[in-house]
Design an enzyme around this catalytic site. Sequence first.
Site, PDB file in Angstrom:
ATOM      1  CD  GLN A  73       9.387   5.946  -3.054  1.00  0.00           C
ATOM      2  OE1 GLN A  73      10.254   6.686  -3.533  1.00  0.00           O
ATOM      3  NE2 GLN A  73       8.296   6.419  -2.488  1.00  0.00           N
TER       4      GLN A  73
ATOM      5  CB  CYS B  34       2.150   5.099   3.747  1.00  0.00           C
ATOM      6  SG  CYS B  34       1.148   6.575   3.562  1.00  0.00           S
TER       7      CYS B  34
ATOM      8  CG  HIS C 171       3.500   2.724   0.569  1.00  0.00           C
ATOM      9  ND1 HIS C 171       2.156   2.852   0.364  1.00  0.00           N
ATOM     10  CD2 HIS C 171       3.994   3.975   0.714  1.00  0.00           C
ATOM     11  CE1 HIS C 171       1.843   4.145   0.364  1.00  0.00           C
ATOM     12  NE2 HIS C 171       2.939   4.849   0.578  1.00  0.00           N
TER      13      HIS C 171
ATOM     14  CE  LYS D 159       5.398   7.513  -4.776  1.00  0.00           C
ATOM     15  NZ  LYS D 159       5.084   8.478  -3.733  1.00  0.00           N
TER      16      LYS D 159
ATOM     17  CG  ASP E 157       5.227  -0.615  -4.597  1.00  0.00           C
ATOM     18  OD1 ASP E 157       5.500   0.288  -5.409  1.00  0.00           O
ATOM     19  OD2 ASP E 157       4.833  -0.386  -3.438  1.00  0.00           O
TER      20      ASP E 157
END
Lengths: 414, 130
Positions: free
Chosen positions: A206, A371, A127, A229, A203
Amino acid sequence: MIHLRERSAQEIRADFPIFARPTSRGKRLVYLDSAATSQKPQSVIDALDTYYREYNANIHRGVYEIAAHATEAFEAARARVARFINCAPGELVWTRNTTESINLVAYAWGHANVHAGDTILLTELEHHSNLVPWQLLAQRTGATVRFIPIDERGMLVLDGIDRLLEGCKILSIAHVGNTLGTIQPLDTIIPRARAAGALVVVDGAQAAPHLPVDVAALDCDFYAFSAHKMLGPTGIGALYGRRSLLESMPPFLSGGDMIRTVAYDRTTFNEPPWKFEAGTSNIADAIAFGSAIDYLADVGLGWIREHEKRITRYALERLMTLAAHGLVVYGPKNPNHTGGVLSFNLGDVHAHDVASILDTEGVCVRAGHHCTMPLMEKMGWHSTARASFYLYNTEEDVDALALALEKAARIFKL
Amino acid sequence: MEDFYRDYILDHYRNPRNFGHLENPTVSAEELNPLCGDVIRMELRVDGDGIVRDVRFSGKGCAISQASASMLTESAIGMPLEAVARLSKDVVLENVGIGISPTRMKCAMLGLRVLKTAAIGSLAAWPDEE
């Protein structure tokens, strides 16, 4: 994690007030964009409301009752989020979101430790939030950014990884890719990166909402994620940092609350995690993040993962029936290797047109480059539509998606 | 929104008019829609009297941006360059003939913004924000 009782997605859906409202066209809201942001259960909305109504006060300084209550709730939320990813509360820094978490590492650790000639290693499917901060760090320091390549299915090619890791200062990698949903083989990559002496940043934007995450087992140095999220509010995120690193690295932002003593000519800093939390924190949202964690822990991440696999498998089957209309699904197409994310295109119809037509049926999907512009360019995709699933999605949602796609195919005469 | 995808819109999407490039354009411009990454390029040939004699557009995007740009090239040919520079969003709304949802207005106006940028010689405002 305490698993109180197995619940159905239909029951879970009833906990989210937004699903009780029809769209302006009178359609049932079919929300398939949880990879962008999740919906919020009543308990999270209540946590915000209760804080503002009953004990709104600043933390870490007031001596009165509601200030103590606010401080206690704020730090209790930190402890719950920390337990959720298996770290100590003292290793969990509040930030605004994943992006700020990654920037904190790039600025604070990066500025002190990265020098001209060093290598920062990423993957080709990151991303923008796990790419741009490192590009800027490289520009400031004279370091070089390199990438672990991906194959045509969007899977990492690990053949040359040991060479890429030679002399590497930082490896920063998404746990789950946001465009294709690929779950990255961190178990394989992280030990090799650490053996090569690289700092490992993950990261988790997600991943944390969808998979059980254990930062101790992963053995990463930093793990970044966002509340919004994972059923929590916007504006609050977290960064796990290995305690020794948080202690040795310089602060990021500076000001109030992150100090121990201040004189006109010098300052000593507070201990982690507060050393990295300058100014009044996002108190209400941090507390509500704790409530979101309670909700997720109650349902159980194991159940959520299995549920998303079931829904993704069903969606793959349903979308395959639209192949005659030119529907193409990208990525690994194996729910065991992906989070609940499907990227697709419908014939020669632009993803934004697909999303606009789906919207008329109450079906919310993301369209565009997600993104990940370098990934889209590499794969030769101009744009894709993306459906992403979460604990409240049902087979009925998938059926609505398929029917709305049939409508789009009809309108575009495919 | 579903009403938008009428036959003549889809025709302009799949068979865009004046699509491609000019040999030696008098003026040109290219611009990106930050919403979706769609790009449109406009190239204009202007004669000594300041009349736009030919227009070509290129790029890739959604049916709304492509059809709007395609129809706009037909509107612009034969117009004085000065008038092209002053075009308002109405020309696009009249061309497409039906309502565009607010979320897609930028797509519809991308071609006009690029055309005006070429005519003015510096970046034009988004026509829906004027």
